[in-house]
Design an enzyme around this catalytic site. Structure first.
Site, PDB file in Angstrom:
ATOM      1  N   SER A  44      -6.018  -7.181   6.176  1.00  0.00           N
ATOM      2  CA  SER A  44      -6.057  -5.793   6.635  1.00  0.00           C
ATOM      3  C   SER A  44      -5.729  -5.725   8.110  1.00  0.00           C
ATOM      4  CB  SER A  44      -7.443  -5.180   6.384  1.00  0.00           C
ATOM      5  OG  SER A  44      -7.555  -3.924   7.025  1.00  0.00           O
TER       6      SER A  44
ATOM      7  N   GLN B 147      -5.856  -3.022   9.820  1.00  0.00           N
ATOM      8  CA  GLN B 147      -6.840  -2.126  10.449  1.00  0.00           C
ATOM      9  C   GLN B 147      -8.100  -2.883  10.861  1.00  0.00           C
ATOM     10  OE1 GLN B 147      -5.179  -1.321   7.596  1.00  0.00           O
ATOM     11  NE2 GLN B 147      -4.777   0.873   7.503  1.00  0.00           N
TER      12      GLN B 147
ATOM     13  N   ASP C  36       0.825   0.255   2.188  1.00  0.00           N
ATOM     14  CA  ASP C  36       0.933   1.697   2.396  1.00  0.00           C
ATOM     15  C   ASP C  36       2.199   2.288   1.791  1.00  0.00           C
ATOM     16  OD1 ASP C  36      -1.479   1.915   3.775  1.00  0.00           O
ATOM     17  OD2 ASP C  36      -0.543   1.463   5.702  1.00  0.00           O
TER      18      ASP C  36
ATOM     19  N   LYS D  91      -8.439   3.200  -0.892  1.00  0.00           N
ATOM     20  CA  LYS D  91      -7.743   3.901   0.183  1.00  0.00           C
ATOM     21  C   LYS D  91      -8.296   5.326   0.261  1.00  0.00           C
ATOM     22  CE  LYS D  91      -4.756   0.868   1.805  1.00  0.00           C
ATOM     23  NZ  LYS D  91      -4.637   0.563   3.249  1.00  0.00           N
TER      24      LYS D  91
ATOM     25  N   ARG E 156      -5.813   4.933  -5.402  1.00  0.00           N
ATOM     26  CA  ARG E 156      -4.383   5.190  -5.547  1.00  0.00           C
ATOM     27  C   ARG E 156      -3.799   4.625  -6.832  1.00  0.00           C
ATOM     28  NH1 ARG E 156      -2.430   4.590   0.805  1.00  0.00           N
ATOM     29  NH2 ARG E 156      -3.045   6.720   1.392  1.00  0.00           N
TER      30      ARG E 156
ATOM     31  N   ARG F 165      -0.319  10.320   0.976  1.00  0.00           N
ATOM     32  CA  ARG F 165       0.755   9.501   0.410  1.00  0.00           C
ATOM     33  C   ARG F 165       0.986   9.832  -1.067  1.00  0.00           C
ATOM     34  NH1 ARG F 165       2.052   6.484   4.660  1.00  0.00           N
ATOM     35  NH2 ARG F 165       0.386   5.547   5.905  1.00  0.00           N
TER      36      ARG F 165
END
Length: 289
Positions: free
Chosen positions: A27, A29, A175, A204, A208, A249
Site C-alpha cells: 500500500s 498510502q 486504483d 476501498k 469494489r 471510480r
C-alpha cells in the site's frame, strides 16, 4: 483507539519515535503515512516493501530536500529534517486517464489524446495491460517537474481481446482496475477479463469487487466473483440502473461501460465523481456527442 479495528478512530498525540514497519498488504498510502510521520519522529523510520508501490512520496521528499534512503526492500527516512519550499506543477492523474483509455480502446473507430498526464513509471502499468487487451497506445514524455515525468497518451481502438490482471500486477494497478473493468465490459461478445489477487478492492471506498460485479451484471455483462477478484465475460450491454455506492471510480467505470449499451443507463451516486474528477461528465459528453 478504534471500534473493532474500524473508524471512528481516536488518536492521542505523543512524542514519536522511529519504527520499522512492514505493511500487511502492499500500500503506497500506508507507506507514505508512516514515512511522513517518521519526519516528525526521533531516529530512523523504515518501511519494508517486498512488492514495490507508487513512489510519489519518495520523489516529493527529494524535491523538498528530504534525504530518503532505499536499500533493497527498505525505505528509510531520518526524523527532524527541514523541508524547503518549491514551486511545482501537478500533472493530470493517470488513474483518471484510465477511463478515457478504456473508452477509446473499447469504442470502434475511436482515438483520444490525453495531454498533461503524469507518467510516473510506478503508475503506468495499466498502459501495458490495456495494450494486452488490444488497444493501440503511444506515450510521449514532454517534461519533468517535481521529479514527476509528464506528457501525453494517445489511444486508439485496435484489436480488442481477452486479458488478465495477475496477482503480481495488482499493487501497480489497484486504483485502475475499475476503469479496466469498463474496458472488459466493452470487449467483443465472449471475450473475458480476469483479475485475481485483488482482495484489497473489497476495502476501498466500497467493496469494489461486489459492487462492480453487481453493476456490470445490471448492464448486461456476465461477472463471476472470487474472494480476491472476478471474471468478466463480455456480452451485448443493454443498459439499466446501477448503484455506484458513492464510489467515484465505480461511477466513472459504469459511465464508460454504459457508452456501449443499447439503452440508457442511470447511475445512482454519480455525484461521487467530484471526489477525484469534478469535470468527468462534461468531458464524457464532449467526447461522445
Amino acid at each position: 483507539e478504534s471500534e473493532d479495528g474500524r473508524p471512528p478512530l481516536v488518536i492521542t498525540g505523543a512524542r514519536l519515535h522511529g519504527i520499522t514497519h512492514r505493511p500487511e498488504v502492499p500500500s503506497a498510502q500506508i507507506k507514505s503515512a508512516v514515512l511522513l510521520a517518521g519526519l516528525q519522529a526521533e531516529g530512523e523510520t523504515t518501511v519494508l516493501e517486498p512488492v514495490g508501490t507508487r513512489d510519489h512520496t519518495e520523489r516529493a521528499f527529494h524535491e523538498f530536500g528530504v534525504r530518503v534512503r532505499k536499500v533493497g526492500e527498505a525505505i528509510t527516512v531520518v526524523g527532524g529534517q527541514q523541508l524547503g519550499a518549491r514551486d511545482l506543477v501537478v500533472p493530470g492523474d493517470v488513474s483518471s486517464a484510465t477511463f478515457w483509455i478504456a473508452l477509446a480502446a473499447g469504442t470502434p473507430g475511436a482515438e483520444i489524446e490525453i495531454e498533461g498526464v503524469g507518467l510516473n513509471p510506478t503508475r503506468t502499468a495499466m498502459i501495458e495491460i490495456a495494450r494486452r487487451a488490444g488497444a493501440r497506445i503511444d506515450v510521449q514524455i514532454d517534461t519533468e517537474d517535481g521529479g514527476e515525468p509528464m506528457g501525453r497518451i494517445r489511444v486508439s481502438y485496435g484489436s480488442p481481446t481477452s486479458f488478465a490482471i495477475e496477482p503480481h500486477e495488482v499493487p501497480g494497478v489497484i486504483d485502475e482496475i475499475p476503469g479496466l473493468a469498463a474496458l472488459g465490459a466493452l470487449l467483443p461478445e465472449g471475450a473475458e477479463m480476469r483479475v485475481r489477487g485483488a482482495a484489497e478492492l473489497r476495502v476501498k471506498e466500497s467493496d469494489r469487487i461486489s459492487c462492480l460485479a453487481t453493476g456490470l451484471r445490471a448492464l448486461g455483462a456476465s461477472v463471476e466473483e472470487y474472494p480476491d477478484g472476478f471474471r468478466l465475460e463480455a456480452r451485448p450491454l443493454t443498459g439499466g440502473s446501477v448503484d455506484a455506492a458513492d464510489d467515484h471510480r465505480l461511477a466513472m467505470a459504469f459511465a464508460i461501460a454504459a457508452t456501449g449499451a443499447a439503452q440508457p443507463t442511470t447511475i445512482l451516486g454519480a455525484s461521487s465523481v467530484d471526489v477525484s474528477y469534478p469535470g468527468f461528465f462534461d468531458a464524457l459528453e464532449r467526447l461522445t456527442r
